[in-house]
Scaffold this active site. Structure first.
Site, short mmCIF file in Angstrom:
data_model
loop_
_atom_site.label_atom_id
_atom_site.label_comp_id
_atom_site.label_asym_id
_atom_site.label_seq_id
_atom_site.Cartn_x
_atom_site.Cartn_y
_atom_site.Cartn_z
CG LEU D 9 -1.90 -1.23 1.25
CD1 LEU D 9 -2.56 -1.35 2.62
CD2 LEU D 9 -2.95 -1.12 0.16
N GLY D 10 1.89 1.23 -0.84
CA GLY D 10 2.77 2.39 -0.97
C GLY D 10 2.12 3.47 -1.83
CG ASP D 31 2.30 -1.47 3.31
OD1 ASP D 31 2.42 -1.31 2.07
OD2 ASP D 31 3.22 -1.18 4.12
CB SER D 113 1.15 3.66 -17.25
OG SER D 113 1.77 4.91 -17.48
CE LYS D 167 4.00 1.00 -16.33
NZ LYS D 167 5.24 1.10 -15.62
CD GLU D 174 7.81 6.84 -18.28
OE1 GLU D 174 6.74 6.19 -18.23
OE2 GLU D 174 8.63 6.86 -17.34
#
Lengths: 295, 295, 295, 295
Positions: D9-10, D31, D113, D167, D174
């Site tokens: 749960l960052g 977490d 993303s 990804k 990117e």
């Protein structure tokens, strides 16, 4: 008396056998090709050499090298020594050394440079492994390396893997050097003002900053075909250039020139570029620029 | 008897005077530096040579070369010959030739390679201009070029401008070659497995595909400072690399390696990169990635 | 009442006339093509506008733009204003401004982005010149630019030349962006594991970091031809990319990505690469590696 | 009723929990940080969900992800489903899927993303795995993806691994996009003629070919610091760019732009460049060019 076994008598191994023999060392060579082999089998090769044996493996890198070394691990005795002189990736060396170490068989990895010219000129040798193993093989290395000071054609570069590592970097540099000359060739060919391109390369052979053996070879090529019109611009790559870039990535080393040389080879083998199709499609979309039909 | 006037007696011109004199040719040199000049003025230089004169200009490219040639145009007689041996851009040559032609003075452009080693080894010479002018200067060229077959250190590459064009491409290739060795050096330095980097370079000098004069110089550098820790990675560029890329663009020639080598020099001179500030800022914006403060 | 003259009614100029007219501004357009022109000659264009006039030149960059501006210099009156909206190199702008200034005619340079979509979406405008001249042209700029805040589709970037400079950099960036998407496309196409390439591009349109208008256009292109098999990977370049790299070189700015994108276009137009012929020849020389015959 | 377990749960996982909950789905998050976790342990997480469970793993790629998945393999029941939404290398996915398959636990890999903006804008989702597993997870995907047509923010790209593959390529693109804007920024900053750099970026936001979300973020960054003088040009890389180049090498895909962007990051983190030390040393050797002392 020094003896050497060689497994693999192709373009490289065959010439190396000849050069080592010319130095007075007894060499027994094995190859699957009956026209060039000295013995009928690896078994016979091993039995024909006195312990402690030194066997130089000179076969294609990858699975073939690994299977030859695994086979030797089964046949050799403690104290024997296996040398991998092929273009193996350095990461293979620790695996091969560990496999042989289970039988107390020693291992050296050797990068060999010189190509078809090595028979005459000697081979540049880059060696990885333990110092004692290097020392006992020195007569063979001295036979193979070019004349002149030993340290100008031979290096013990570090532990197991270091020989192939240095050879890998050597080949990466080679990619960059060739591409630099090649770009210069193309620019001269396209020049509206220079009328003597082969003569320009020839004149760079003495006195200039860019003189080199590769330049001498470029002059040879232009002597045979003065605008290279007989040759297609199609270039294979054999692994070391890829490994060099991968190793650079692993160590966060910028490698713009060597990677560009590698990518130029990839491009040279494409009939059409998917990437450039995409650019053409984009220009058409936003600007109405015409595209070429692929038919 | 052959005579030569030289204007500009710096690192290059001074050594060239010496080498030409050693070949038995009478040389009169002029330099603003009274410690090295043979005569007090260009006027005196001209008057001390018998017509038809040959005057080799060896001064910094650009405005200085142009002003020296303009001055000579005023002083010389029909049939005299001016040689620009500096690193002029090839596009200057037609202008200089035209200026001199108004007085019926001849012109050759000569690219000279060899650096500080030229005095001893001879200079690689790349010449542009008319064949008759080349012919009459041949004794001087033979004195300057390295020993060995003439065509391995000398080329008449084409009409006016071709000499500097070939020298420009030579220097572009030089950028690429140096960067290739440099990338290899960095990769070896970062290698977790190679313990003898200087020895590896040294061992590449004989037998290998990448042996060259630049490699020999790299070995010299590493002999003096085995990890180059005394030197900062700051590299100037002097024009020819830029011109090479510009000329490639003008002729639609892809030049990935030589341009990468040029850009690496630009980067080497930056304390901080505006471009990489922008990338850091973007990563911070979309991903909340921390940035380093510039303080 | 605001009036505008436009010279050049091609793909861009014609749409711009329409967009400005739709904003209620009186526009008189001239083109050599009688099917699209409003008046029969530049002379008639000039006489049909009240002083002080504003005339927007929208013709191909280079000699055509220069000749149109020279012609206008002869026809216009003090206080009139000429706008160059074409893709002129920024170095041309000072020359054009000086020529016009001799007659006290004003000058602005405007980079225009938006392609065939500009009629509907509006055009991004980058303007160079004096503030007073920008101010008086603001109604036209407001008509041409996209809806939304003025500063998000319009900039007064600096003095004469700044508009075309910013447009040049815009196009350089455009080269890099397109090549980045194109490389991603090729990698996905070659992937052994991804089975839905068009769907991947489509899915990047919302939420992702790489969403953009060019990405939307890529999706359009893939909607029409899902692997771009109908299109050849042949890409022209129209000058701005070359100028961007040249300007970077002049300012010692490293430009690895934009230059790589430019060189990829050069390569895309080659049937065979002279550089790669040279690399193939070298590999053959040192290693006996086979070459492909060009026949 | 749909339930979802989330492990991790960052910055990303925490926002995703919030977004999925907002869509009316019951979410249980775990977490190690007691301040953010819903349950005290993975064991409790598993027991609090009804079979068949769906558990989204959102922890750092590499060993941590592998250990979390191995732990889940021990705890879950046949028919449960594990989703790896982290930035794992695609080559890991087959290993994780096989490990889970031994217990008849299903697996999907999802590239996500959107960064810190995803909570508000939704996340672009790229999914690999079997169609039935994708189908049953669709309510969660619909909660996470941006508003608008599903296919513009979501793709089922192929079998296991395809989500992370797409990804990875997304991130490689990117890198190229960011570097293209960054090079443009540096060139504008160095321009002798452009006085309004932030305004130029701002003006590119509407109507131009290069408008994009990254451009919008660049404008945000310049709004806060108009010449980025507070930021150091130091840029980390987190794996995907490296993997993209490695995968290109494996498939012989030329990647000049994306690799240049990666190398620029490596360079940005060097205090001094070993490669450029070598070039400086070489120039000193042949030309007597001065070097800068590293002190």
């Amino acid at each position: 008396m020094t003896q050497l076994g060689i497994i693999g008598l192709g373009k490289m191994g065959g010439n190396m056998r000849e050069r080592v023999r010319a130095a007075g060392i007894e060499v027994v060579g094995y190859d699957r090709n009956p026209d060039v082999t000295d013995v009928a089998s690896v078994e016979e090769l091993v039995s024909s050499l006195a312990a402690p044996r030194t066997i130089w493996v000179m076969v294609p890198a990858g699975e073939i090298t690994s299977s030859v070394i695994a086979d030797l691990a089964d046949r050799l005795e403690p104290g024997d020594l296996v040398i991998d002189g092929g273009n193996s990736r350095f990461t293979e060396d620790a695996l091969h050394a560990a496999l042989l170490a289970e039988r107390d068989v020693r291992f050296l990895d050797v990068g060999v440079s010189g190509g078809v010219w090595g028979l005459e000129n000697g081979y540049g040798l880059m060696v990885g492994g333990d110092a004692a193993d290097v020392e006992r093989t020195m007569p063979v290395f001295d036979a193979l390396r070019p004349e002149g000071p030993r340290e100008e054609g031979f290096v013990h570069a570090g532990g197991v893997g270091a020989g192939h590592y240095v050879k890998m970097v050597h080949n990466g540099i080679e990619y960059g050097l060739m591409q630099a000359y090649a770009e210069g060739f193309e620019l001269l060919e396209k020049s509206p003002i220079v009328s003597n391109v082969p003569g320009s390369f020839k004149a760079w052979q003495r006195g200039t900053v860019i003189r080199s053996w590769l330049l001498d070879l470029m002059v040879r090529a232009l002597d045979a075909d003065d605008d290279l019109s007989d040759i297609e611009g199609y270039v294979e790559d054999s692994g070391e250039g890829r490994w060099t870039v991968e190793e650079a990535i692993a160590n966060a080393v910028p490698l713009p020139v060597i990677s560009a040389a590698l990518f130029a080879r990839f491009e040279s083998r494409q009939d059409d570029s998917p990437a450039m199709k995409a650019v053409a499609a984009l220009r058409n979309q936003f600007g109405g620029h015409a595209v070429k039909s692929s038919e």
